[in-house]
Motif scaffolding. Structure first.
Motif, PDB file in Angstrom:
ATOM      1  N   ALA A 143       0.822  -1.208   0.000  1.00 48.89           N
ATOM      2  CA  ALA A 143       0.000   0.000   0.000  1.00 48.89           C
ATOM      3  C   ALA A 143       0.859   1.263   0.000  1.00 48.89           C
ATOM      4  CB  ALA A 143      -0.955  -0.002   1.193  1.00 48.89           C
ATOM      5  N   LEU A 144       1.772   1.368  -0.988  1.00 50.91           N
ATOM      6  CA  LEU A 144       2.721   2.474  -1.059  1.00 50.91           C
ATOM      7  C   LEU A 144       2.193   3.601  -1.935  1.00 50.91           C
ATOM      8  CD1 LEU A 144       5.960   0.365  -1.636  1.00 50.91           C
ATOM      9  CD2 LEU A 144       5.124   1.288   0.530  1.00 50.91           C
ATOM     10  N   PRO A 145       2.741   4.811  -1.771  1.00 55.25           N
ATOM     11  CA  PRO A 145       2.412   5.893  -2.697  1.00 55.25           C
ATOM     12  C   PRO A 145       2.747   5.476  -4.134  1.00 55.25           C
ATOM     13  CG  PRO A 145       3.597   6.749  -0.793  1.00 55.25           C
ATOM     14  CD  PRO A 145       3.652   5.248  -0.689  1.00 55.25           C
ATOM     15  N   ASP A 146       1.949   5.960  -5.076  1.00 49.29           N
ATOM     16  CA  ASP A 146       2.098   5.502  -6.460  1.00 49.29           C
ATOM     17  C   ASP A 146       3.106   6.345  -7.237  1.00 49.29           C
ATOM     18  OD1 ASP A 146       1.867   4.344  -8.890  1.00 49.29           O
ATOM     19  OD2 ASP A 146      -0.184   4.971  -9.290  1.00 49.29           O
ATOM     20  N   ASP A 147       4.358   5.889  -7.249  1.00 48.79           N
ATOM     21  CA  ASP A 147       5.370   6.495  -8.123  1.00 48.79           C
ATOM     22  C   ASP A 147       5.963   5.394  -9.001  1.00 48.79           C
ATOM     23  OD1 ASP A 147       6.794   5.111  -6.216  1.00 48.79           O
ATOM     24  OD2 ASP A 147       8.226   6.719  -5.799  1.00 48.79           O
ATOM     25  N   LEU A 148       5.108   4.482  -9.446  1.00 45.03           N
ATOM     26  CA  LEU A 148       5.547   3.291 -10.168  1.00 45.03           C
ATOM     27  C   LEU A 148       6.373   3.634 -11.397  1.00 45.03           C
ATOM     28  CD1 LEU A 148       5.452   0.192 -10.489  1.00 45.03           C
ATOM     29  CD2 LEU A 148       3.347   0.495 -11.814  1.00 45.03           C
ATOM     30  N   ASP A 149       5.883   4.561 -12.226  1.00 47.27           N
ATOM     31  CA  ASP A 149       6.592   4.873 -13.473  1.00 47.27           C
ATOM     32  C   ASP A 149       8.001   5.380 -13.194  1.00 47.27           C
ATOM     33  OD1 ASP A 149       4.360   4.108 -14.880  1.00 47.27           O
ATOM     34  OD2 ASP A 149       3.620   6.153 -15.195  1.00 47.27           O
ATOM     35  N   GLU A 150       8.126   6.252 -12.190  1.00 50.11           N
ATOM     36  CA  GLU A 150       9.443   6.796 -11.852  1.00 50.11           C
ATOM     37  C   GLU A 150      10.368   5.711 -11.317  1.00 50.11           C
ATOM     38  OE1 GLU A 150       6.550   7.949 -10.877  1.00 50.11           O
ATOM     39  OE2 GLU A 150       6.410  10.126 -11.216  1.00 50.11           O
ATOM     40  N   ALA A 151       9.832   4.831 -10.476  1.00 54.04           N
ATOM     41  CA  ALA A 151      10.650   3.754  -9.908  1.00 54.04           C
ATOM     42  C   ALA A 151      11.122   2.793 -10.984  1.00 54.04           C
ATOM     43  CB  ALA A 151       9.841   3.000  -8.848  1.00 54.04           C
ATOM     44  N   VAL A 152      10.240   2.455 -11.922  1.00 54.63           N
ATOM     45  CA  VAL A 152      10.616   1.567 -13.027  1.00 54.63           C
ATOM     46  C   VAL A 152      11.734   2.194 -13.840  1.00 54.63           C
ATOM     47  CG1 VAL A 152       9.835   0.575 -15.223  1.00 54.63           C
ATOM     48  CG2 VAL A 152       8.381   0.409 -13.196  1.00 54.63           C
ATOM     49  N   GLN A 153      11.618   3.498 -14.106  1.00 48.70           N
ATOM     50  CA  GLN A 153      12.633   4.160 -14.933  1.00 48.70           C
ATOM     51  C   GLN A 153      13.989   4.188 -14.234  1.00 48.70           C
ATOM     52  OE1 GLN A 153      11.941   5.110 -18.168  1.00 48.70           O
ATOM     53  NE2 GLN A 153      14.195   5.140 -18.196  1.00 48.70           N
ATOM     54  N   VAL A 154      14.003   4.400 -12.913  1.00 52.60           N
ATOM     55  CA  VAL A 154      15.265   4.389 -12.172  1.00 52.60           C
ATOM     56  C   VAL A 154      15.940   3.033 -12.317  1.00 52.60           C
ATOM     57  CG1 VAL A 154      16.312   4.468  -9.879  1.00 52.60           C
ATOM     58  CG2 VAL A 154      14.603   6.168 -10.517  1.00 52.60           C
ATOM     59  N   ARG A 155      15.168   1.949 -12.176  1.00 54.27           N
ATOM     60  CA  ARG A 155      15.759   0.615 -12.280  1.00 54.27           C
ATOM     61  C   ARG A 155      16.236   0.334 -13.700  1.00 54.27           C
ATOM     62  NH1 ARG A 155      13.611  -4.906  -9.466  1.00 54.27           N
ATOM     63  NH2 ARG A 155      14.286  -3.697  -7.658  1.00 54.27           N
ATOM     64  N   VAL A 156      15.467   0.769 -14.701  1.00 49.06           N
ATOM     65  CA  VAL A 156      15.896   0.574 -16.090  1.00 49.06           C
ATOM     66  C   VAL A 156      17.180   1.352 -16.361  1.00 49.06           C
ATOM     67  CG1 VAL A 156      15.307   1.056 -18.504  1.00 49.06           C
ATOM     68  CG2 VAL A 156      13.587   0.056 -16.984  1.00 49.06           C
ATOM     69  N   ASP A 157      17.228   2.602 -15.916  1.00 53.74           N
ATOM     70  CA  ASP A 157      18.411   3.434 -16.142  1.00 53.74           C
ATOM     71  C   ASP A 157      19.646   2.843 -15.464  1.00 53.74           C
ATOM     72  OD1 ASP A 157      16.875   5.187 -17.595  1.00 53.74           O
ATOM     73  OD2 ASP A 157      16.655   6.652 -15.965  1.00 53.74           O
ATOM     74  N   LYS A 158      19.447   2.192 -14.325  1.00 53.99           N
ATOM     75  CA  LYS A 158      20.570   1.618 -13.577  1.00 53.99           C
ATOM     76  C   LYS A 158      21.253   0.491 -14.362  1.00 53.99           C
ATOM     77  CE  LYS A 158      19.653  -0.872  -9.929  1.00 53.99           C
ATOM     78  NZ  LYS A 158      19.163  -1.244  -8.575  1.00 53.99           N
ATOM     79  N   GLN A 159      20.541  -0.100 -15.307  1.00 51.85           N
ATOM     80  CA  GLN A 159      21.089  -1.221 -16.059  1.00 51.85           C
ATOM     81  C   GLN A 159      22.238  -0.818 -16.987  1.00 51.85           C
ATOM     82  OE1 GLN A 159      17.634  -2.911 -17.959  1.00 51.85           O
ATOM     83  NE2 GLN A 159      17.030  -4.052 -16.141  1.00 51.85           N
ATOM     84  N   ARG A 160      22.462   0.479 -17.131  1.00 55.00           N
ATOM     85  CA  ARG A 160      23.596   0.932 -17.946  1.00 55.00           C
ATOM     86  C   ARG A 160      24.923   0.436 -17.387  1.00 55.00           C
ATOM     87  NH1 ARG A 160      25.743   4.910 -14.819  1.00 55.00           N
ATOM     88  NH2 ARG A 160      24.299   5.920 -13.376  1.00 55.00           N
ATOM     89  N   ILE A 161      24.964   0.118 -16.094  1.00 57.52           N
ATOM     90  CA  ILE A 161      26.225  -0.337 -15.512  1.00 57.52           C
ATOM     91  C   ILE A 161      26.702  -1.652 -16.132  1.00 57.52           C
ATOM     92  CG2 ILE A 161      25.745   0.809 -13.312  1.00 57.52           C
ATOM     93  CD1 ILE A 161      25.231  -2.010 -12.173  1.00 57.52           C
ATOM     94  N   LEU A 162      25.791  -2.397 -16.746  1.00 55.22           N
ATOM     95  CA  LEU A 162      26.195  -3.630 -17.432  1.00 55.22           C
ATOM     96  C   LEU A 162      27.147  -3.339 -18.584  1.00 55.22           C
ATOM     97  CD1 LEU A 162      22.852  -5.631 -17.637  1.00 55.22           C
ATOM     98  CD2 LEU A 162      24.946  -6.431 -16.535  1.00 55.22           C
ATOM     99  N   HIS A 163      27.057  -2.135 -19.115  1.00 61.04           N
ATOM    100  CA  HIS A 163      27.792  -1.808 -20.338  1.00 61.04           C
ATOM    101  C   HIS A 163      28.837  -0.713 -20.132  1.00 61.04           C
ATOM    102  CE1 HIS A 163      24.579  -4.124 -22.273  1.00 61.04           C
ATOM    103  NE2 HIS A 163      23.727  -3.391 -21.582  1.00 61.04           N
ATOM    104  N   GLU A 164      28.988  -0.228 -18.901  1.00 62.15           N
ATOM    105  CA  GLU A 164      29.919   0.868 -18.637  1.00 62.15           C
ATOM    106  C   GLU A 164      31.107   0.402 -17.811  1.00 62.15           C
ATOM    107  OE1 GLU A 164      26.791   4.658 -18.496  1.00 62.15           O
ATOM    108  OE2 GLU A 164      27.859   4.019 -16.688  1.00 62.15           O
ATOM    109  N   GLY A 165      32.285   0.777 -18.228  1.00 63.01           N
ATOM    110  CA  GLY A 165      33.475   0.542 -17.422  1.00 63.01           C
ATOM    111  C   GLY A 165      33.863  -0.922 -17.318  1.00 63.01           C
TER     112      GLY A 165
END
Length: 281
Positions: A143-165
């Motif tokens: 029963a959390l506040p609804d920031d689903l779209d923002e949370a999904v985008q943060v996790r998707v953006d974090k996946q760049r570490i697979l390809h960096e450095g």
């Protein structure tokens, strides 16, 4: 031993240190409590790790024990202990985005990642559809506040570490993870296909522990991440656990190595993933 035992051990270690400071000052616990204006049992609770001292408690303790040069270090130690075991309801009180962002610093500085999962595909290997289904379920269940779209985008953006450095990823999955339906058959088919693709990256080692593996010596454990040799994160039902004690990190590293010996890699691992896709129909 419970999953939060490292936090209790750290509190007891801090209490022992405070007891030594008090004894070095020549004060009894009763005398210190009287000077501080505390109930006489408070010193005992702190020294035995039953009560975590506040910043003000530590300032008063060191003041009356003549050890003010240790105040800053003691406060930092106590804050680190408090941050080691964080309840989800505290971390997610403003929504899921904050929880996703909270791990970014350790992900940015880590070069060698080791992940073991007995329940879910690990975050960096997840598809957007899988992430969305997973986080939506967490939002609704808690029963959390609804920031689903923002949370999904943060996790998707974090996946760049697979390809960096120069980062390396060693991932171990129980075969059952491939069969746990998240988001429906279409989402799972896409997720498993994505897993096959990720496994081809040169910096990713993907192992799958078959259902038929001999688990006599080592059975499935809680999901965990090892970040270099500095930190382990464990997701519990009620809380997020951060482990920094070297001997405990070593225990997780040895467990990871033992689990890795049970896994299959390359073509055998791909065959298990393909079989899971086929089972979706």
């Amino acid at each position: 031993m419970t999953a939060s035992s490292s936090v209790q051990q750290a509190r007891e270690a801090l209490g022992k240190r405070l007891r030594e400071i008090r004894k070095d000052s020549g004060l009894t616990a009763r005398e210190l409590a009287a000077r501080a204006g505390w109930h006489e049992s408070k010193c005992s609770r702190i020294e035995n790790g039953r009560t975590g001292p506040s910043d003000d408690d530590l300032r008063v303790w060191t003041l009356h024990c003549g050890a003010q040069e240790q105040t800053a270090d003691l406060i930092a130690t106590a804050r680190n202990i408090d941050g080691a075991y964080v309840e989800w309801r505290r971390l997610e009180r403003s929504g899921l985005r904050r929880a996703q962002e909270s791990v970014l610093p350790v992900w940015e500085r880590t070069r060698h990642f080791r992940a073991y999962s007995s329940w879910l595909i690990p975050g960096p290997l997840q598809t957007r559809a899988y992430i969305e289904a997973l986080l939506r379920a967490i939002r609704d269940r808690r029963a959390l506040p609804d920031d689903l779209d923002e949370a999904v985008q943060v996790r998707v953006d974090k996946q760049r570490i697979l390809h960096e450095g120069p980062r390396r990823f060693a991932v171990l999955l129980e075969e059952s993870v491939l069969r746990h339906g998240i988001g429906g058959a279409t989402a799972m088919a896409g997720q498993l296909g994505h897993l096959l693709s990720i496994a081809t990256l040169p910096n990713v080692s993907l192992g799958v522990i078959p259902l038929g593996a001999d688990r006599t010596a080592l059975w499935p454990v809680e999901d965990f991440w090892i970040f270099d040799h500095s930190q382990v994160n464990v997701e519990l039902v009620s809380a997020f656990l951060t482990i920094t004690q070297p001997h405990e990190i070593g225990m997780y590293a040895r467990t990871f190595a033992d689990l890795a010996d049970l896994a299959v890699y390359g073509a055998p691992a791909r065959a298990l993933i393909t079989a899971a896709i086929d089972s979706l129909g």
